[in-house]
Design a protein around this motif. Sequence first.
Motif, PDB file in Angstrom:
ATOM      1  N   GLU A  54       0.700  -1.120  -0.056  1.00 36.10           N
ATOM      2  CA  GLU A  54      -0.034  -0.092   0.073  1.00 36.10           C
ATOM      3  C   GLU A  54       0.673   1.186   0.068  1.00 36.10           C
ATOM      4  OE1 GLU A  54      -2.348  -0.537   3.522  1.00 36.10           O
ATOM      5  OE2 GLU A  54      -3.765  -1.914   2.578  1.00 36.10           O
ATOM      6  N   MET A  55       2.051   1.090   0.804  1.00 36.77           N
ATOM      7  CA  MET A  55       2.826   2.409   0.806  1.00 36.77           C
ATOM      8  C   MET A  55       3.683   2.588  -0.396  1.00 36.77           C
ATOM      9  SD  MET A  55       4.223   1.829   4.687  1.00 36.77           S
ATOM     10  CE  MET A  55       5.165   3.159   4.769  1.00 36.77           C
ATOM     11  N   GLN A  56       4.096   1.396  -1.026  1.00 39.58           N
ATOM     12  CA  GLN A  56       4.794   1.634  -2.302  1.00 39.58           C
ATOM     13  C   GLN A  56       3.721   2.232  -3.581  1.00 39.58           C
ATOM     14  OE1 GLN A  56       6.265  -2.393  -2.931  1.00 39.58           O
ATOM     15  NE2 GLN A  56       8.034  -2.036  -2.134  1.00 39.58           N
ATOM     16  N   ASN A  57       2.364   1.694  -3.337  1.00 44.17           N
ATOM     17  CA  ASN A  57       1.439   2.136  -4.409  1.00 44.17           C
ATOM     18  C   ASN A  57       1.227   3.672  -4.022  1.00 44.17           C
ATOM     19  OD1 ASN A  57      -0.252   2.088  -6.498  1.00 44.17           O
ATOM     20  ND2 ASN A  57      -1.984   1.557  -5.030  1.00 44.17           N
ATOM     21  N   GLU A  58       1.157   4.243  -2.738  1.00 40.92           N
ATOM     22  CA  GLU A  58       1.018   5.570  -2.744  1.00 40.92           C
ATOM     23  C   GLU A  58       2.110   6.325  -3.257  1.00 40.92           C
ATOM     24  OE1 GLU A  58       0.554   6.268   1.507  1.00 40.92           O
ATOM     25  OE2 GLU A  58      -1.103   5.097   1.632  1.00 40.92           O
ATOM     26  N   GLU A  59       3.513   5.927  -2.971  1.00 43.73           N
ATOM     27  CA  GLU A  59       4.595   6.536  -3.541  1.00 43.73           C
ATOM     28  C   GLU A  59       4.588   6.474  -5.160  1.00 43.73           C
ATOM     29  OE1 GLU A  59       8.532   8.200  -3.592  1.00 43.73           O
ATOM     30  OE2 GLU A  59       6.913   8.145  -2.018  1.00 43.73           O
ATOM     31  N   LEU A  60       4.207   5.458  -5.752  1.00 42.14           N
ATOM     32  CA  LEU A  60       4.034   5.151  -7.194  1.00 42.14           C
ATOM     33  C   LEU A  60       3.160   6.306  -7.618  1.00 42.14           C
ATOM     34  CD1 LEU A  60       4.363   1.478  -7.907  1.00 42.14           C
ATOM     35  CD2 LEU A  60       6.057   3.169  -8.351  1.00 42.14           C
ATOM     36  N   ARG A  61       1.877   6.205  -6.982  1.00 40.03           N
ATOM     37  CA  ARG A  61       0.937   7.318  -7.439  1.00 40.03           C
ATOM     38  C   ARG A  61       1.551   8.811  -7.400  1.00 40.03           C
ATOM     39  NH1 ARG A  61      -4.295   5.123  -7.896  1.00 40.03           N
ATOM     40  NH2 ARG A  61      -4.612   3.144  -7.040  1.00 40.03           N
ATOM     41  N   ARG A  62       2.049   9.135  -6.103  1.00 39.00           N
ATOM     42  CA  ARG A  62       2.902  10.672  -6.128  1.00 39.00           C
ATOM     43  C   ARG A  62       3.642  10.848  -7.347  1.00 39.00           C
ATOM     44  NH1 ARG A  62       7.128  12.796  -4.481  1.00 39.00           N
ATOM     45  NH2 ARG A  62       8.094  11.070  -3.929  1.00 39.00           N
ATOM     46  N   VAL A  63       4.392   9.845  -7.491  1.00 41.18           N
ATOM     47  CA  VAL A  63       5.583   9.946  -8.554  1.00 41.18           C
ATOM     48  C   VAL A  63       4.668  10.163  -9.801  1.00 41.18           C
ATOM     49  CG1 VAL A  63       7.554   8.904  -9.773  1.00 41.18           C
ATOM     50  CG2 VAL A  63       7.292   9.029  -7.147  1.00 41.18           C
ATOM     51  N   GLN A  64       3.725   9.597 -10.009  1.00 38.55           N
ATOM     52  CA  GLN A  64       3.161   9.407 -11.372  1.00 38.55           C
ATOM     53  C   GLN A  64       2.517  10.869 -11.469  1.00 38.55           C
ATOM     54  OE1 GLN A  64       0.065   6.534 -11.764  1.00 38.55           O
ATOM     55  NE2 GLN A  64      -0.150   6.948 -13.851  1.00 38.55           N
ATOM     56  N   GLU A  65       1.878  11.571 -10.502  1.00 36.96           N
ATOM     57  CA  GLU A  65       1.405  12.824 -10.631  1.00 36.96           C
ATOM     58  C   GLU A  65       2.527  13.762 -10.805  1.00 36.96           C
ATOM     59  OE1 GLU A  65      -0.559  13.611  -6.936  1.00 36.96           O
ATOM     60  OE2 GLU A  65      -2.119  12.046  -7.215  1.00 36.96           O
ATOM     61  N   GLU A  66       3.524  13.559 -10.250  1.00 44.16           N
ATOM     62  CA  GLU A  66       4.855  14.652 -10.209  1.00 44.16           C
ATOM     63  C   GLU A  66       5.226  14.476 -11.760  1.00 44.16           C
ATOM     64  OE1 GLU A  66       7.994  13.888  -7.641  1.00 44.16           O
ATOM     65  OE2 GLU A  66       6.874  14.532  -6.072  1.00 44.16           O
ATOM     66  N   LEU A  67       5.265  13.235 -12.466  1.00 45.56           N
ATOM     67  CA  LEU A  67       5.672  13.321 -13.596  1.00 45.56           C
ATOM     68  C   LEU A  67       4.591  13.702 -14.814  1.00 45.56           C
ATOM     69  CD1 LEU A  67       6.948   9.515 -13.838  1.00 45.56           C
ATOM     70  CD2 LEU A  67       8.480  11.395 -14.109  1.00 45.56           C
ATOM     71  N   GLU A  68       3.367  13.498 -14.453  1.00 45.64           N
ATOM     72  CA  GLU A  68       2.415  14.427 -15.124  1.00 45.64           C
ATOM     73  C   GLU A  68       2.551  15.738 -15.148  1.00 45.64           C
ATOM     74  OE1 GLU A  68      -0.756  14.614 -17.799  1.00 45.64           O
ATOM     75  OE2 GLU A  68       0.265  12.655 -17.390  1.00 45.64           O
TER      76      GLU A  68
END
Length: 111
Positions: A54-68
């Motif tokens: 769950e924590m890794q998923n949150e981090e991936l979503r955060r990074v995905q938002e930053e990339l976008e």
Amino acid sequence: MRKKREKPVDAADLRRQAETKLAGRMDKVVPPPETEPESRRLVHELEVHQIELEMQNEELRRVQEELEESRTKYFDLYDIAPVGYVTLSAQGMILEANLTAANLLGVEKQQ
């Protein structure tokens, strides 16, 4: 924009954070008394692993938002600029051109 993390979380730190979160959850849940120690340990490991995911998923979503956000900013600055921009290889070949440069050269952007 969200606060950027200075360094990626390593596995040991992620595990520690997951253990801390699980300890908070365990205060609310009492395992049945007949659960054997090995089963209890396995359940604990699965719960910690679930929290890590769950924590890794949150981090991936955060990074995905930053990339976008970065991609959007790049598009605004590069692609729709009123000036022609090109990206060149070391040999001087055009690798990429913005829309203005493509129009000035009389070619489609993809070419």
